[in-house]
Design an enzyme around this catalytic site. Sequence first.
Site, PDB file in Angstrom:
ATOM      1  N   ASN A 211     -68.733 -55.192   4.641  1.00 43.54           N
ATOM      2  CA  ASN A 211     -69.020 -53.839   5.148  1.00 43.54           C
ATOM      3  C   ASN A 211     -68.143 -53.570   6.371  1.00 43.54           C
ATOM      4  OD1 ASN A 211     -70.481 -54.744   7.627  1.00 43.54           O
ATOM      5  ND2 ASN A 211     -71.802 -55.659   6.069  1.00 43.54           N
ATOM      6  N   ASP A 280     -76.144 -57.590   1.852  1.00 40.80           N
ATOM      7  CA  ASP A 280     -77.411 -57.775   1.146  1.00 40.80           C
ATOM      8  C   ASP A 280     -77.207 -58.434  -0.222  1.00 40.80           C
ATOM      9  OD1 ASP A 280     -79.209 -56.698   3.024  1.00 40.80           O
ATOM     10  OD2 ASP A 280     -78.515 -54.673   2.535  1.00 40.80           O
ATOM     11  N   LYS A 290     -58.002 -66.648  -8.806  1.00 45.12           N
ATOM     12  CA  LYS A 290     -57.905 -65.196  -8.697  1.00 45.12           C
ATOM     13  C   LYS A 290     -58.176 -64.529 -10.054  1.00 45.12           C
ATOM     14  CE  LYS A 290     -54.685 -61.574  -7.568  1.00 45.12           C
ATOM     15  NZ  LYS A 290     -53.283 -61.221  -7.616  1.00 45.12           N
ATOM     16  N   PHE A 324     -81.819 -55.101  14.279  1.00 41.54           N
ATOM     17  CA  PHE A 324     -81.165 -53.787  14.277  1.00 41.54           C
ATOM     18  C   PHE A 324     -81.466 -53.164  12.922  1.00 41.54           C
ATOM     19  CE2 PHE A 324     -78.107 -52.755  17.705  1.00 41.54           C
ATOM     20  CZ  PHE A 324     -78.281 -53.872  18.508  1.00 41.54           C
ATOM     21  N   LYS A 342     -90.587 -57.634   8.599  1.00 45.99           N
ATOM     22  CA  LYS A 342     -89.828 -58.822   9.028  1.00 45.99           C
ATOM     23  C   LYS A 342     -90.485 -59.511  10.223  1.00 45.99           C
ATOM     24  CE  LYS A 342     -85.555 -56.877   7.149  1.00 45.99           C
ATOM     25  NZ  LYS A 342     -84.111 -57.039   7.050  1.00 45.99           N
TER      26      LYS A 342
HETATM   27  O1  PMT Z   1     -70.510 -53.993  14.441  1.00 42.35           O
HETATM   28  P1  PMT Z   1     -70.321 -52.545  14.878  1.00 42.35           P
HETATM   29  O2  PMT Z   1     -69.105 -51.917  14.249  1.00 42.35           O
HETATM   30  O3  PMT Z   1     -70.350 -52.425  16.368  1.00 42.35           O
HETATM   31  O4  PMT Z   1     -71.550 -51.700  14.328  1.00 42.35           O
HETATM   32  C1  PMT Z   1     -72.841 -51.950  14.792  1.00 42.35           C
HETATM   33  C2  PMT Z   1     -73.882 -51.961  13.666  1.00 42.35           C
HETATM   34  C3  PMT Z   1     -74.002 -50.566  13.078  1.00 42.35           C
HETATM   35  C4  PMT Z   1     -73.485 -52.962  12.584  1.00 42.35           C
HETATM   36  C5  PMT Z   1     -75.232 -52.438  14.345  1.00 42.35           C
HETATM   37  O5  PMT Z   1     -75.579 -51.498  15.336  1.00 42.35           O
HETATM   38  C6  PMT Z   1     -76.347 -52.546  13.316  1.00 42.35           C
HETATM   39  O6  PMT Z   1     -77.025 -51.589  12.997  1.00 42.35           O
HETATM   40  N1  PMT Z   1     -76.564 -53.785  12.801  1.00 42.35           N
HETATM   41  C7  PMT Z   1     -77.533 -54.056  11.723  1.00 42.35           C
HETATM   42  C8  PMT Z   1     -76.950 -53.640  10.419  1.00 42.35           C
HETATM   43  C9  PMT Z   1     -77.873 -53.955   9.254  1.00 42.35           C
HETATM   44  O7  PMT Z   1     -77.603 -54.846   8.516  1.00 42.35           O
HETATM   45  O8  PMT Z   1     -78.953 -53.244   9.212  1.00 42.35           O
HETATM   46  P2  PMT Z   1     -80.082 -53.378   8.012  1.00 42.35           P
HETATM   47  O9  PMT Z   1     -80.985 -52.222   8.256  1.00 42.35           O
HETATM   48  O10 PMT Z   1     -79.418 -53.497   6.690  1.00 42.35           O
HETATM   49  O11 PMT Z   1     -80.812 -54.742   8.350  1.00 42.35           O
HETATM   50  C10 PMT Z   1     -81.913 -54.831   9.209  1.00 42.35           C
HETATM   51  C11 PMT Z   1     -81.868 -56.126   9.980  1.00 42.35           C
HETATM   52  O12 PMT Z   1     -81.972 -57.223   9.066  1.00 42.35           O
HETATM   53  C12 PMT Z   1     -80.613 -56.360  10.775  1.00 42.35           C
HETATM   54  O13 PMT Z   1     -80.987 -56.923  12.032  1.00 42.35           O
HETATM   55  C13 PMT Z   1     -79.826 -57.366   9.965  1.00 42.35           C
HETATM   56  O14 PMT Z   1     -79.047 -58.233  10.775  1.00 42.35           O
HETATM   57  C14 PMT Z   1     -80.930 -58.137   9.243  1.00 42.35           C
HETATM   58  N2  PMT Z   1     -80.533 -58.671   7.942  1.00 42.35           N
HETATM   59  C15 PMT Z   1     -80.206 -57.832   6.913  1.00 42.35           C
HETATM   60  C16 PMT Z   1     -79.888 -58.377   5.685  1.00 42.35           C
HETATM   61  C17 PMT Z   1     -79.878 -59.769   5.521  1.00 42.35           C
HETATM   62  N3  PMT Z   1     -79.550 -60.339   4.366  1.00 42.35           N
HETATM   63  N4  PMT Z   1     -80.191 -60.559   6.560  1.00 42.35           N
HETATM   64  C18 PMT Z   1     -80.534 -60.036   7.754  1.00 42.35           C
HETATM   65  O15 PMT Z   1     -80.816 -60.782   8.710  1.00 42.35           O
END
Ligand code: PMT
Length: 405
Positions: A211, A280, A290, A324, A342
């Site tokens: 991403n 995800d 490849k 986040f 979570k």
């Molecule tokens: O890196 P930048 O360019 O500065 O951008 C910042 C950001 C937008 C990436 C950051 O501010 C942000 O939002 N990070 C979380 C992105 C995310 O994966 O969000 P989510 O809503 O999909 O996931 C929720 C939380 O679960 C997050 O804390 C994530 O780290 C966690 N997660 C998600 C999926 C996964 N398989 N494992 C996780 O731990």
Amino acid sequence: MLDNQKILVCVTGGIAVYKSVSLVSKLTQAGAQVKVIMTKSAMEFVTPLTFQAISRNDVFFDTFDEKDSRVIAHIDLADWADLVIVAPATANVISKLANGIADDMVTTTLLASTSEIWIAPAMNVHMYENKAIIRNIKSLDQDGYKFIEPSEGYLACGYVGKGRLEEPEKIVNLISNHFERNTYFPLKGKKVVVTAGPTRERIDPVRYVSNFSSGKMGYAMAQAAQALGAETVLVSGPVELDKPIGVTVIEVESADEMLQAVLSHYEDASIVIKSAAVADYRPKEVQLHKMKKKTGDSQIELERTTDILQVLGSKKTSQLLIGFAAETQDSIRYGKEKIERKNLDYIIVNDVTDPDGGFGNDSNVVTLLSSKGLNRPFPAMTKKKLANELLETICIEESDSLNDR
Ligand code: PMT
């Protein structure tokens, strides 16, 4: 407020010099020891005598006028200062500094200084928006100089726009906060683990699923935790950023590697902040070679990666868990739902469609939600500033519980 803090004010030549007189006066009244260096252009606006009378110190403007034969003035001043502030900073001094030019008393002293240097620009709005100036400010920002953004309003040249030197009262407040913060280490003795950046899930040796995360938000969170006194571990996906100073960085590529790295530091962590944008899904099978082009469409079967945060939530003992949430709609509702699912203490929700925030931007706009019902919006600001404000807010909210973590 500023008892005996040593502040070196470098005054360069613009009409806003009159505000520096007020700045020096207010700093002196607040108890700081203030010394002033002026450029020749600054002296066209105000004489050194004015600053001398207000600061009750000699004013320096000539590199070759060594007032004290026992020391080299520009080195001595640079070593003396706890904080250096250039106010007003003209386009000229910003550009010289960005290019390492030292051709007068101000610039030689700035290059010799190892203290924090703050730059308060003041100039015509079109000069401030000139590409060369934007480039030079960006490069100084990356070199660790701090900027006090000019405010908007009526400019001496007749234009209305951004370019006014910030008001002296505000600059004094920022300086006081800076010195207060330097004695404010609420995370001393705590271990903070931060994740940042994207993960890459390999398809074959040359392709991957990922991403647009740049890591800027997570790196800023790690630097802010370190500045608040924490032993900080940053688990980083692949990004193009300099390593934050004083932080242990563990580089990982995939969600699985990130999970293992975070788990290995989880037990003795006081706080975990998951800023990373973890993929995800990953390809169900990783091709050893490849993949060859074939005629027609192709499909890659994906499977879920482990939700690292959910695993951490299920294993939580005394750790403060902060997630986040990157949302594109109904952010608050989804954020609250993630806190529950979570088992988080806080979630920082960002609407990643906001032009002032999200992936890749230097700034962000977020809302901090907590499991106890806190709902605090933070307006658009740089990710560095935001990271400090978020962590300071959380430290204040958790002041009773931090000792037990
Ligand atoms: O890196 P930048 O360019 O500065 O951008 C910042 C950001 C937008 C990436 C950051 O501010 C942000 O939002 N990070 C979380 C992105 C995310 O994966 O969000 P989510 O809503 O999909 O996931 C929720 C939380 O679960 C997050 O804390 C994530 O780290 C966690 N997660 C998600 C999926 C996964 N398989 N494992 C996780 O731990």
